[in-house]
Design a protein around this motif. Structure first.
Motif, mmCIF file in Angstrom:
data_model
loop_
_atom_site.group_PDB
_atom_site.id
_atom_site.type_symbol
_atom_site.label_atom_id
_atom_site.label_comp_id
_atom_site.label_asym_id
_atom_site.label_seq_id
_atom_site.Cartn_x
_atom_site.Cartn_y
_atom_site.Cartn_z
ATOM 1 N N GLY A 241 11.933 2.367 -13.274
ATOM 2 C CA GLY A 241 11.584 1.037 -13.743
ATOM 3 C C GLY A 241 12.267 -0.098 -13.009
ATOM 4 N N GLU A 242 13.389 0.174 -12.338
ATOM 5 C CA GLU A 242 14.165 -0.888 -11.694
ATOM 6 C C GLU A 242 13.355 -1.767 -10.752
ATOM 7 N N PRO A 243 12.521 -1.215 -9.854
ATOM 8 C CA PRO A 243 11.780 -2.086 -8.934
ATOM 9 C C PRO A 243 10.904 -3.114 -9.649
ATOM 10 N N LEU A 244 10.251 -2.714 -10.737
ATOM 11 C CA LEU A 244 9.426 -3.650 -11.489
ATOM 12 C C LEU A 244 10.281 -4.749 -12.096
ATOM 13 N N TYR A 245 11.397 -4.368 -12.694
ATOM 14 C CA TYR A 245 12.230 -5.364 -13.355
ATOM 15 C C TYR A 245 12.816 -6.360 -12.351
ATOM 16 N N LEU A 246 13.165 -5.895 -11.167
ATOM 17 C CA LEU A 246 13.659 -6.803 -10.126
ATOM 18 C C LEU A 246 12.584 -7.812 -9.744
ATOM 19 N N LYS A 247 11.343 -7.372 -9.629
ATOM 20 C CA LYS A 247 10.249 -8.278 -9.281
ATOM 21 C C LYS A 247 10.042 -9.344 -10.344
ATOM 22 N N LEU A 248 10.369 -9.012 -11.594
ATOM 23 C CA LEU A 248 10.168 -9.957 -12.696
ATOM 24 C C LEU A 248 11.401 -10.816 -12.958
ATOM 25 N N GLY A 249 12.394 -10.742 -12.068
ATOM 26 C CA GLY A 249 13.541 -11.648 -12.155
ATOM 27 C C GLY A 249 14.757 -11.113 -12.860
ATOM 28 N N PHE A 250 14.773 -9.819 -13.201
ATOM 29 C CA PHE A 250 15.948 -9.220 -13.820
ATOM 30 C C PHE A 250 16.989 -8.907 -12.744
ATOM 31 N N THR A 251 18.257 -9.060 -13.090
ATOM 32 C CA THR A 251 19.349 -8.699 -12.188
ATOM 33 C C THR A 251 20.332 -7.799 -12.924
ATOM 34 N N GLU A 252 21.032 -6.978 -12.169
ATOM 35 C CA GLU A 252 21.966 -6.027 -12.760
ATOM 36 C C GLU A 252 23.264 -6.716 -13.172
ATOM 37 N N HIS A 253 23.738 -6.392 -14.382
ATOM 38 C CA HIS A 253 25.006 -6.938 -14.880
ATOM 39 C C HIS A 253 26.003 -5.840 -15.218
ATOM 40 N N GLY A 254 25.676 -4.613 -14.929
ATOM 41 C CA GLY A 254 26.569 -3.487 -15.198
ATOM 42 C C GLY A 254 25.764 -2.205 -15.158
ATOM 43 N N ARG A 255 26.488 -1.091 -15.218
ATOM 44 C CA ARG A 255 25.815 0.211 -15.262
ATOM 45 C C ARG A 255 26.367 0.975 -16.453
ATOM 46 N N THR A 256 25.470 1.421 -17.310
ATOM 47 C CA THR A 256 25.882 2.113 -18.520
ATOM 48 C C THR A 256 25.822 3.619 -18.324
ATOM 49 N N HIS A 257 26.884 4.302 -18.740
ATOM 50 C CA HIS A 257 26.953 5.758 -18.682
ATOM 51 C C HIS A 257 26.545 6.300 -20.047
ATOM 52 N N TRP A 258 25.582 7.196 -20.078
ATOM 53 C CA TRP A 258 25.097 7.767 -21.330
ATOM 54 C C TRP A 258 25.690 9.150 -21.514
ATOM 55 N N TRP A 259 26.582 9.269 -22.486
ATOM 56 C CA TRP A 259 27.190 10.556 -22.824
ATOM 57 C C TRP A 259 26.324 11.281 -23.835
ATOM 58 N N SER A 260 26.319 12.599 -23.761
ATOM 59 C CA SER A 260 25.511 13.386 -24.685
ATOM 60 C C SER A 260 26.181 14.734 -24.934
ATOM 61 N N VAL A 261 25.690 15.420 -25.961
ATOM 62 C CA VAL A 261 26.124 16.784 -26.212
ATOM 63 C C VAL A 261 25.259 17.699 -25.353
ATOM 64 N N PRO A 262 25.842 18.464 -24.453
ATOM 65 C CA PRO A 262 25.019 19.329 -23.600
ATOM 66 C C PRO A 262 24.156 20.277 -24.438
ATOM 67 N N THR A 263 22.915 20.441 -24.010
ATOM 68 C CA THR A 263 22.017 21.371 -24.688
ATOM 69 C C THR A 263 22.440 22.788 -24.385
ATOM 70 N N PRO A 264 22.640 23.637 -25.402
ATOM 71 C CA PRO A 264 23.045 25.019 -25.126
ATOM 72 C C PRO A 264 21.966 25.751 -24.347
ATOM 73 N N PRO A 265 22.358 26.686 -23.479
ATOM 74 C CA PRO A 265 21.352 27.404 -22.691
ATOM 75 C C PRO A 265 20.460 28.251 -23.592
ATOM 76 N N ALA A 266 19.207 28.374 -23.173
ATOM 77 C CA ALA A 266 18.269 29.208 -23.936
ATOM 78 C C ALA A 266 18.679 30.668 -23.830
ATOM 79 N N PRO A 267 18.473 31.443 -24.886
ATOM 80 C CA PRO A 267 18.828 32.863 -24.831
ATOM 81 C C PRO A 267 18.028 33.583 -23.748
ATOM 82 N N ALA A 268 18.677 34.506 -23.083
ATOM 83 C CA ALA A 268 18.009 35.249 -22.010
ATOM 84 C C ALA A 268 16.899 36.111 -22.590
ATOM 85 N N ALA A 269 15.830 36.189 -21.824
ATOM 86 C CA ALA A 269 14.696 37.019 -22.271
ATOM 87 C C ALA A 269 15.103 38.487 -22.287
ATOM 88 N N SER A 270 14.690 39.182 -23.304
ATOM 89 C CA SER A 270 15.045 40.597 -23.407
ATOM 90 C C SER A 270 14.042 41.458 -22.657
#
Length: 270
Positions: A241-270
């Motif tokens: 989305g960044e290229p579109l927002y730049l064209k519409l006059g938006f400018t960057e004021h920071g970068r946000t880091h999104w923390w999350s709980v890692p998704t557990p791996p799927a069980p191996a197929a038997s």
């Protein structure tokens, strides 16, 4: 009166946007001087949301405070937005993905887009593009569906009406929803939220069959043209989305880091 930065205005708007959802869903919420937290609870493993709203000094006390809250809330999934990028939640088992730009468009009018006939013909060409604000529950459900499928938001697929965005949100002051259509069929959507200081833009999405046809730009320009021109517009940009927002006059004021709980791996197929 203390002046706050554009980044803080963007943070405050994001926090207010999630508090509006908390009210509509009946979710528990917590507002502190440094962060806002919402205990999303559509399902037992729904992702709780935390937005860091103000700069912080030493990171460890804040990290401990957040970890204690998440233990108290029995958090299974999490989205924690850190626009200052200094927190390290790895010692609590959390991981983070790509940092995304927090962008702001300075106050000023926006010309509404020229809508109507699209160029070309065939399955992916031609047609008539319209964009309208939605006011009733059925139209709002179309907005919800376009966001879930177009963004896309995998946690809410397959889409179920009103689960992600209940119709009660339309009654929240400052909350607005926008739907783009091609020949009357939903093609894209976005949400905006005016908290009295800024207009936040959220979930700009285009359905897969209508991408690269100018739908997202038309939806966003229509929403911005209807917003208060004396307030800045804020958003968090995906890489696409960044290229579109730049064209519409938006400018960057920071970068946000999104923390999350890692998704557990799927069980191996038997």
């Amino acid at each position: 009166m203390k002046t706050i930065s554009r980044l803080e205005q963007a943070n405050d708007n994001a926090a207010a946007f999630w508090l509006a959802q908390a009210r509509a869903h009946g979710w528990q919420q917590l507002v502190t001087p440094r962060f806002t937290a919402v205990r999303c609870a559509r399902t037992p493993d729904d992702a709780h949301r935390i937005v860091i709203t103000r700069p912080y000094g030493a990171t460890e006390p804040l990290e401990d405070e957040l970890a204690a809250l998440l233990r108290d809330w029995s958090t299974v999934r999490l989205t924690l937005e850190d626009p200052y990028g200094r927190l390290d939640m790895t010692r609590y088992g959390y991981g983070h993905g790509r940092a995304m730009a927090v962008m702001v468009r300075e106050p000023g009018p926006v010309e509404p887009p020229l809508l109507g006939a699209l160029p070309g013909s065939g399955a992916r060409g031609g047609g008539r593009l319209t964009v309208d604000e939605t006011f009733d529950a059925d139209e709002f459900a179309e907005v919800e569906h376009a966001i879930v499928e177009g963004f896309p938001i995998e946690a809410h697929q397959p889409w179920k009406r009103g689960v992600m965005l209940p119709g009660e949100l339309l009654w929240e002051q400052g909350f607005r929803a926008w739907l783009g259509r091609i020949d009357g069929a939903p093609a894209g959507a976005c949400l905006t939220y005016d908290d009295g200081q800024a207009t936040g833009v959220y979930w700009v999405a285009t359905l897969p069959d209508h991408r690269s046809r100018g739908v997202a730009r038309a939806v966003l320009e229509t929403a911005l043209a209807a917003a208060d021109p004396e307030r800045p517009a804020t958003l968090v940009a995906t890489l696409l989305g960044e290229p579109l927002y730049l064209k519409l006059g938006f400018t960057e004021h920071g970068r946000t880091h999104w923390w999350s709980v890692p998704t557990p791996p799927a069980p191996a197929a038997s």
